[in-house]
Structure formats: structure tokens, C-alpha cells
Scaffold this motif. Structure first.
Motif, PDB file in Angstrom:
ATOM      1  N   GLU A   1       0.842  -1.185   0.000  1.00 28.23           N
ATOM      2  CA  GLU A   1       0.000   0.000   0.000  1.00 28.23           C
ATOM      3  C   GLU A   1       0.879   1.238   0.000  1.00 28.23           C
ATOM      4  OE1 GLU A   1      -3.036   1.992   3.123  1.00 28.23           O
ATOM      5  OE2 GLU A   1      -3.450  -0.101   2.614  1.00 28.23           O
ATOM      6  N   LEU A   2       0.494   2.210  -0.807  1.00 25.64           N
ATOM      7  CA  LEU A   2       1.243   3.455  -0.938  1.00 25.64           C
ATOM      8  C   LEU A   2       0.334   4.618  -0.570  1.00 25.64           C
ATOM      9  CD1 LEU A   2       2.503   2.643  -4.523  1.00 25.64           C
ATOM     10  CD2 LEU A   2       3.797   2.286  -2.434  1.00 25.64           C
ATOM     11  N   SER A   3       0.833   5.505   0.293  1.00 28.49           N
ATOM     12  CA  SER A   3       0.086   6.706   0.664  1.00 28.49           C
ATOM     13  C   SER A   3       0.922   7.915   0.290  1.00 28.49           C
ATOM     14  CB  SER A   3      -0.188   6.729   2.164  1.00 28.49           C
ATOM     15  OG  SER A   3      -0.940   5.607   2.550  1.00 28.49           O
ATOM     16  N   VAL A   4       0.290   8.925  -0.279  1.00 27.45           N
ATOM     17  CA  VAL A   4       0.987  10.150  -0.648  1.00 27.45           C
ATOM     18  C   VAL A   4       0.831  11.140   0.495  1.00 27.45           C
ATOM     19  CG1 VAL A   4       1.137  12.035  -2.304  1.00 27.45           C
ATOM     20  CG2 VAL A   4       0.528   9.741  -3.083  1.00 27.45           C
ATOM     21  N   ILE A   5       1.975  11.541   1.070  1.00 31.05           N
ATOM     22  CA  ILE A   5       1.995  12.504   2.164  1.00 31.05           C
ATOM     23  C   ILE A   5       3.049  13.554   1.831  1.00 31.05           C
ATOM     24  CG2 ILE A   5       2.384  12.840   4.632  1.00 31.05           C
ATOM     25  CD1 ILE A   5       1.677   9.821   4.954  1.00 31.05           C
ATOM     26  N   ASN A   6       2.603  14.790   1.634  1.00 34.29           N
ATOM     27  CA  ASN A   6       3.516  15.897   1.313  1.00 34.29           C
ATOM     28  C   ASN A   6       4.423  15.582   0.125  1.00 34.29           C
ATOM     29  OD1 ASN A   6       2.500  17.483   3.395  1.00 34.29           O
ATOM     30  ND2 ASN A   6       3.924  16.607   4.860  1.00 34.29           N
ATOM     31  N   ASN A   7       3.832  15.057  -0.945  1.00 33.64           N
ATOM     32  CA  ASN A   7       4.559  14.749  -2.181  1.00 33.64           C
ATOM     33  C   ASN A   7       5.625  13.663  -2.008  1.00 33.64           C
ATOM     34  OD1 ASN A   7       4.361  15.275  -4.896  1.00 33.64           O
ATOM     35  ND2 ASN A   7       6.060  16.709  -4.901  1.00 33.64           N
ATOM     36  N   GLU A   8       5.457  12.827  -0.983  1.00 33.93           N
ATOM     37  CA  GLU A   8       6.361  11.714  -0.728  1.00 33.93           C
ATOM     38  C   GLU A   8       5.516  10.479  -0.419  1.00 33.93           C
ATOM     39  OE1 GLU A   8       9.290  10.940   2.861  1.00 33.93           O
ATOM     40  OE2 GLU A   8      10.053  12.498   1.538  1.00 33.93           O
ATOM     41  N   LEU A   9       6.009   9.315  -0.814  1.00 38.22           N
ATOM     42  CA  LEU A   9       5.267   8.084  -0.588  1.00 38.22           C
ATOM     43  C   LEU A   9       5.581   7.491   0.777  1.00 38.22           C
ATOM     44  CD1 LEU A   9       5.743   6.322  -4.031  1.00 38.22           C
ATOM     45  CD2 LEU A   9       3.654   7.345  -3.155  1.00 38.22           C
ATOM     46  N   ALA A  10       4.534   7.048   1.455  1.00 36.09           N
ATOM     47  CA  ALA A  10       4.671   6.214   2.646  1.00 36.09           C
ATOM     48  C   ALA A  10       4.303   4.810   2.176  1.00 36.09           C
ATOM     49  CB  ALA A  10       3.749   6.686   3.751  1.00 36.09           C
ATOM     50  N   ILE A  11       5.176   3.839   2.416  1.00 39.78           N
ATOM     51  CA  ILE A  11       5.016   2.501   1.857  1.00 39.78           C
ATOM     52  C   ILE A  11       4.752   1.514   2.988  1.00 39.78           C
ATOM     53  CG2 ILE A  11       6.121   0.738   0.450  1.00 39.78           C
ATOM     54  CD1 ILE A  11       7.968   3.141  -0.529  1.00 39.78           C
TER      55      ILE A  11
ATOM     56  N   GLY B   1      -4.660  -7.619   8.637  1.00 42.81           N
ATOM     57  CA  GLY B   1      -5.150  -6.372   8.072  1.00 42.81           C
ATOM     58  C   GLY B   1      -4.394  -5.143   8.544  1.00 42.81           C
ATOM     59  N   SER B   2      -3.495  -5.308   9.491  1.00 43.24           N
ATOM     60  CA  SER B   2      -2.702  -4.166   9.957  1.00 43.24           C
ATOM     61  C   SER B   2      -1.622  -3.829   8.930  1.00 43.24           C
ATOM     62  CB  SER B   2      -2.069  -4.471  11.313  1.00 43.24           C
ATOM     63  OG  SER B   2      -1.159  -5.541  11.212  1.00 43.24           O
ATOM     64  N   LEU B   3      -1.036  -2.658   9.063  1.00 43.15           N
ATOM     65  CA  LEU B   3      -0.003  -2.201   8.138  1.00 43.15           C
ATOM     66  C   LEU B   3       1.351  -2.137   8.840  1.00 43.15           C
ATOM     67  CD1 LEU B   3      -1.885   0.761   6.426  1.00 43.15           C
ATOM     68  CD2 LEU B   3      -1.586  -1.548   5.551  1.00 43.15           C
TER      69      LEU B   3
END
Length: 62
Positions: A27-37, A44-46
């Protein structure tokens, strides 16, 4: 956008600024133009995978 792990383009949008790679199952999240992977665990936890990638690899590249 490409997956920083497998370099694939098979990404699906699962939420606002959140994507899922169907090739390597992260799963990839965009935070402040940077990816959190994150890796999705069996329960189901990350689990963060950010420490496996450099800042340059996590910079958002469309």
C-alpha cells in the motif's frame, strides 16, 4: 505513477491519496509529495516499509 518496489504500473486507488500495488501487494500513501510505503499483514494491519527505501526512491514521480 510507478510502484517503488516492483516498478510496476498496476496500481489501484483505494482512498484519497492511497494506492495499492496489485503486483507486489503493498500500500502506498501520498503525504507531502512523498510516498509512505506499507505492507498489509494477514490481520489487516499495516507495517511500514519506509526504512527499506531512500528518500529519493519515495519522492513522488508521476
Amino acid at each position: 505513477m510507478r510502484c517503488p518496489n516492483c516498478n510496476g504500473k498496476d496500481l489501484g486507488k483505494i482512498g484519497m491519496q492511497q494506492y495499492y500495488c496489485w503486483t507486489c501487494f503493498i500500500e502506498l500513501s501520498v503525504i507531502n509529495n512523498e510516498l509512505a510505503i506499507h505492507q498489509v499483514e494477514v490481520d489487516g494491519s499495516l507495517s511500514s516499509l519506509d526504512d527499506l527505501f531512500s528518500k529519493d526512491e519515495r519522492k513522488l514521480q508521476w
